[in-house]
Design a protein around this motif. Sequence first.
Motif, short mmCIF file in Angstrom:
data_model
loop_
_atom_site.label_atom_id
_atom_site.label_comp_id
_atom_site.label_asym_id
_atom_site.label_seq_id
_atom_site.Cartn_x
_atom_site.Cartn_y
_atom_site.Cartn_z
N ASP A 176 -5.25 -59.74 -14.49
CA ASP A 176 -6.60 -60.10 -14.10
C ASP A 176 -6.85 -59.69 -12.66
O ASP A 176 -5.96 -59.76 -11.82
N ARG A 235 -17.29 -63.43 -20.89
CA ARG A 235 -16.76 -63.75 -22.22
C ARG A 235 -16.81 -65.26 -22.49
O ARG A 235 -16.76 -65.68 -23.64
N GLU A 269 -10.52 -58.92 -16.88
CA GLU A 269 -9.28 -59.18 -17.62
C GLU A 269 -8.88 -57.90 -18.34
O GLU A 269 -9.49 -57.54 -19.34
N ARG A 280 -7.84 -58.07 -22.20
CA ARG A 280 -8.94 -58.29 -23.14
C ARG A 280 -10.04 -57.26 -22.98
O ARG A 280 -10.94 -57.19 -23.81
N LYS A 281 -10.00 -56.52 -21.88
CA LYS A 281 -11.06 -55.58 -21.53
C LYS A 281 -12.40 -56.32 -21.50
O LYS A 281 -13.38 -55.91 -22.10
N ALA A 282 -12.40 -57.45 -20.81
CA ALA A 282 -13.58 -58.30 -20.72
C ALA A 282 -13.69 -58.84 -19.30
O ALA A 282 -12.75 -58.75 -18.51
N ARG A 305 -15.16 -62.25 -16.79
CA ARG A 305 -15.63 -63.62 -16.76
C ARG A 305 -16.21 -63.89 -15.38
O ARG A 305 -15.82 -63.28 -14.39
#
Length: 80
Positions: free
Chosen positions: A9, A21, A36, A39-41, A43
């Motif tokens: 992260d 997400r 992240e 997760r390829k996301a 927050r």
Amino acid sequence: MTLELGPDDKRMKLRYAGSCRLCGRAHGAGAEAIYERARKAIRCVECDKPAVEAPPVEVVGGEAGASARREYERRRDARE
């Protein structure tokens, strides 16, 4: 709920627009967020802040499984 930064992260300014997400809030390019990699996301930085503590849970009754035990005994007695 504080989310720890994992090894993959990274807190950074986003190169591309994206949505958190956790809460779904949209963030434009250049906004600060936590990416992240696994997760390829992303927050929100706000979602990473500690939440207000919930009030303590009041325990009513006794021990876990007490109602299941009573139901078992009721059915056993009915069979006998």
